[in-house]
Motif scaffolding. Structure first.
Motif, PDB file in Angstrom:
ATOM      1  N   MET A  98      18.429   1.465  -2.366  1.00 48.32           N
ATOM      2  CA  MET A  98      17.446   0.750  -1.792  1.00 48.32           C
ATOM      3  C   MET A  98      15.961   0.912  -3.174  1.00 48.32           C
ATOM      4  SD  MET A  98      18.921  -0.885   0.330  1.00 48.32           S
ATOM      5  CE  MET A  98      17.928  -2.113   1.824  1.00 48.32           C
ATOM      6  N   PRO A  99      15.029  -0.381  -2.880  1.00 44.48           N
ATOM      7  CA  PRO A  99      13.884  -0.393  -3.311  1.00 44.48           C
ATOM      8  C   PRO A  99      13.117  -0.081  -2.408  1.00 44.48           C
ATOM      9  CG  PRO A  99      14.277  -2.416  -2.414  1.00 44.48           C
ATOM     10  CD  PRO A  99      15.656  -2.442  -2.203  1.00 44.48           C
ATOM     11  N   SER A 100      11.898   1.169  -2.880  1.00 46.49           N
ATOM     12  CA  SER A 100      10.537   2.054  -2.105  1.00 46.49           C
ATOM     13  C   SER A 100       9.473   0.642  -1.621  1.00 46.49           C
ATOM     14  CB  SER A 100      10.699   2.377  -3.676  1.00 46.49           C
ATOM     15  OG  SER A 100       9.201   3.638  -3.078  1.00 46.49           O
ATOM     16  N   LEU A 101       9.061   0.593  -0.914  1.00 41.74           N
ATOM     17  CA  LEU A 101       7.964  -0.597  -0.186  1.00 41.74           C
ATOM     18  C   LEU A 101       7.287  -0.287  -0.712  1.00 41.74           C
ATOM     19  CD1 LEU A 101       9.149  -1.644   3.576  1.00 41.74           C
ATOM     20  CD2 LEU A 101       9.042  -2.603   1.457  1.00 41.74           C
ATOM     21  N   LEU A 102       7.293   0.998  -1.402  1.00 44.11           N
ATOM     22  CA  LEU A 102       5.281   2.383  -1.324  1.00 44.11           C
ATOM     23  C   LEU A 102       4.884   1.139  -2.515  1.00 44.11           C
ATOM     24  CD1 LEU A 102       3.316   2.928  -0.215  1.00 44.11           C
ATOM     25  CD2 LEU A 102       4.031   4.885  -1.303  1.00 44.11           C
ATOM     26  N   SER A 103       6.425   1.243  -3.812  1.00 42.42           N
ATOM     27  CA  SER A 103       5.832   0.363  -4.766  1.00 42.42           C
ATOM     28  C   SER A 103       5.956  -1.195  -4.602  1.00 42.42           C
ATOM     29  CB  SER A 103       7.090   1.247  -5.874  1.00 42.42           C
ATOM     30  OG  SER A 103       8.040   0.224  -5.222  1.00 42.42           O
ATOM     31  N   TYR A 130       4.696  -2.665  -2.366  1.00 42.21           N
ATOM     32  CA  TYR A 130       3.271  -3.176  -1.433  1.00 42.21           C
ATOM     33  C   TYR A 130       2.190  -3.386  -2.654  1.00 42.21           C
ATOM     34  CZ  TYR A 130       4.480  -3.802   2.734  1.00 42.21           C
ATOM     35  OH  TYR A 130       4.986  -4.698   4.015  1.00 42.21           O
ATOM     36  N   ARG A 131       2.364  -2.374  -3.919  1.00 41.83           N
ATOM     37  CA  ARG A 131       1.305  -2.628  -4.461  1.00 41.83           C
ATOM     38  C   ARG A 131       1.141  -3.677  -5.620  1.00 41.83           C
ATOM     39  NH1 ARG A 131       2.620   3.681  -5.407  1.00 41.83           N
ATOM     40  NH2 ARG A 131       4.227   2.932  -6.797  1.00 41.83           N
ATOM     41  N   LYS A 132       2.625  -4.341  -5.520  1.00 42.50           N
ATOM     42  CA  LYS A 132       2.659  -5.149  -6.111  1.00 42.50           C
ATOM     43  C   LYS A 132       2.030  -6.406  -5.356  1.00 42.50           C
ATOM     44  CE  LYS A 132       6.692  -4.605  -8.907  1.00 42.50           C
ATOM     45  NZ  LYS A 132       8.613  -4.547  -9.438  1.00 42.50           N
ATOM     46  N   ILE A 133       2.686  -6.583  -3.769  1.00 39.25           N
ATOM     47  CA  ILE A 133       2.205  -7.285  -3.324  1.00 39.25           C
ATOM     48  C   ILE A 133       0.949  -7.550  -2.758  1.00 39.25           C
ATOM     49  CG2 ILE A 133       2.978  -8.065  -0.633  1.00 39.25           C
ATOM     50  CD1 ILE A 133       5.347  -7.416  -0.973  1.00 39.25           C
ATOM     51  N   LEU A 134       0.199  -6.399  -2.752  1.00 41.88           N
ATOM     52  CA  LEU A 134      -1.347  -6.247  -2.498  1.00 41.88           C
ATOM     53  C   LEU A 134      -1.871  -6.047  -3.922  1.00 41.88           C
ATOM     54  CD1 LEU A 134      -0.777  -3.614   0.968  1.00 41.88           C
ATOM     55  CD2 LEU A 134      -1.024  -6.060   0.906  1.00 41.88           C
ATOM     56  N   PHE A 135      -2.170  -6.499  -4.502  1.00 41.50           N
ATOM     57  CA  PHE A 135      -2.741  -5.695  -5.019  1.00 41.50           C
ATOM     58  C   PHE A 135      -2.328  -7.073  -6.647  1.00 41.50           C
ATOM     59  CE2 PHE A 135      -3.499  -1.208  -2.813  1.00 41.50           C
ATOM     60  CZ  PHE A 135      -4.061  -1.643  -2.880  1.00 41.50           C
ATOM     61  N   LEU A 154      14.257  -5.401   1.093  1.00 35.54           N
ATOM     62  CA  LEU A 154      14.932  -7.001   0.345  1.00 35.54           C
ATOM     63  C   LEU A 154      13.847  -8.216   0.698  1.00 35.54           C
ATOM     64  CD1 LEU A 154      19.053  -6.664   0.810  1.00 35.54           C
ATOM     65  CD2 LEU A 154      17.677  -5.711  -0.907  1.00 35.54           C
ATOM     66  N   HIS A 155      12.969  -8.410   2.086  1.00 35.18           N
ATOM     67  CA  HIS A 155      12.444  -9.269   1.495  1.00 35.18           C
ATOM     68  C   HIS A 155      11.124  -8.883   1.175  1.00 35.18           C
ATOM     69  CE1 HIS A 155      13.171  -9.768   6.852  1.00 35.18           C
ATOM     70  NE2 HIS A 155      14.362  -9.999   5.974  1.00 35.18           N
ATOM     71  N   ALA A 156      10.780  -7.794   1.190  1.00 36.41           N
ATOM     72  CA  ALA A 156       9.543  -7.587  -0.267  1.00 36.41           C
ATOM     73  C   ALA A 156      10.161  -7.949  -1.499  1.00 36.41           C
ATOM     74  CB  ALA A 156       9.388  -6.507   0.306  1.00 36.41           C
ATOM     75  N   MET A 157      11.143  -7.747  -1.733  1.00 30.50           N
ATOM     76  CA  MET A 157      11.922  -7.929  -3.406  1.00 30.50           C
ATOM     77  C   MET A 157      11.801  -9.333  -3.900  1.00 30.50           C
ATOM     78  SD  MET A 157      15.065  -5.602  -4.382  1.00 30.50           S
ATOM     79  CE  MET A 157      15.016  -6.013  -5.797  1.00 30.50           C
TER      80      MET A 157
END
Length: 277
Positions: free
Chosen positions: A1-6, A8-13, A69-72
């Motif tokens: 599973m992917p890391s949400l922290l990584s 979120y860096r893409k999503i937020l910034f 997976l949503h975040a992906m």
């Protein structure tokens, strides 16, 4: 599973130009051989109010994994608008049988449909969890990318008619968002600290919507027990922290109806239904 922290860096910034007025494509992602952590499940159960026996998952816990997976999907190049322009409108979870903590899972997520509404672009994410070939859990999340219309003002939602009796009062502390983030891995900055939430336009810290759903459902598990069920919620007004909210439920023909309201019991934060399958 992917890391949400990584992610979120893409999503937020990361920089996204905004919605290109095009329908969203079908996007599918899958993670296989998912094994769960007992310690994280215990943390999640504690912060959401579930009684946990170290054997059976709290019914909403699998959303923690589906959201990765949503975040992906949110970071996919075909999704041209930023996460902070999105609102989680509705969420439906179907539990076809209790899921054990030691089972090896396959988690699937699909961006299945999108449509233009008066408020903006709505789209659906369907998540499934399988043990082998058996579908044990499923969720449907509906999101909105809001487009501000000149002169258009949304009316504040009103609480639906239900007997507001035997009301519980919950106090939400200012560290709730951080405790939920530690248990779930969902480190969206608007839920962590007022200095961070202000950066994104919120005066105070917001509670996670799926924490609200889980906390409400934890109060109904005595009635649900191990039977198959579906729980549908609509997210109405955001819950800020620290604060106090109220919760009540009533019986329906085939389940329960419930709401979370403000401390005076007037304005709705969340309303939902449990239906036995």
């Amino acid at each position: 599973m992917p890391s949400l922290l990584s992610l979120y860096r893409k999503i937020l910034f990361g920089r996204k130009p905004g919605w290109d007025q095009q329908p969203l494509p079908n996007i599918y992602v899958q993670a296989s051989n998912v094994v769960l952590s007992q310690e994280k499940i215990r943390q999640y159960a504690a912060v959401c109010g579930f009684e946990y026996d170290d054997r059976v998952l709290p019914p909403t816990y699998l959303y923690v994994w589906a959201f990765r997976l949503h975040a992906m999907i949110f970071t996919h190049k075909a999704v041209t608008f930023p996460l902070l322009g999105m609102i989680h409108l509705k969420n439906s979870i179907s539990v076809f049988r209790p899921v054990r903590t030691d089972e090896v899972l396959t988690v699937q997520c699909e961006l299945s449909a999108s449509r233009t509404t008066d408020a903006g672009l709505e789209f659906d994410l369907v998540s499934k969890v399988l043990v082998g070939e058996e579908l044990v859990w499923q969720a449907l999340s509906t999101y909105l990318y809001r487009i501000e219309s000149a002169g258009r003002r949304a009316r504040p939602p009103k609480a639906s008619e239900m007997a507001w009796e035997n009301v519980q009062q919950w106090r939400l502390t200012d560290d709730l968002g951080r405790r939920y983030a530690k248990a779930s891995g969902d480190y969206n900055l608007i839920h962590l600290h007022p200095l961070l939430s202000k950066r994104f336009g919120f005066e105070r810290v917001l509670a996670h919507g799926m924490w609200s759903k889980a906390r409400a459902l934890s109060q109904l598990m005595t009635y649900i027990s191990d039977r198959p069920f579906q729980v549908d919620v609509e997210f109405k007004l955001p819950v800020f922290m620290p604060s106090e909210v109220t919760f009540a439920f009533e019986s329906t023909e085939n389940g329960k109806r419930f709401q979370i309201r403000d401390v005076k019991g007037r304005r709705p934060h969340l309303q939902g239904d449990v239906t036995y399958l």
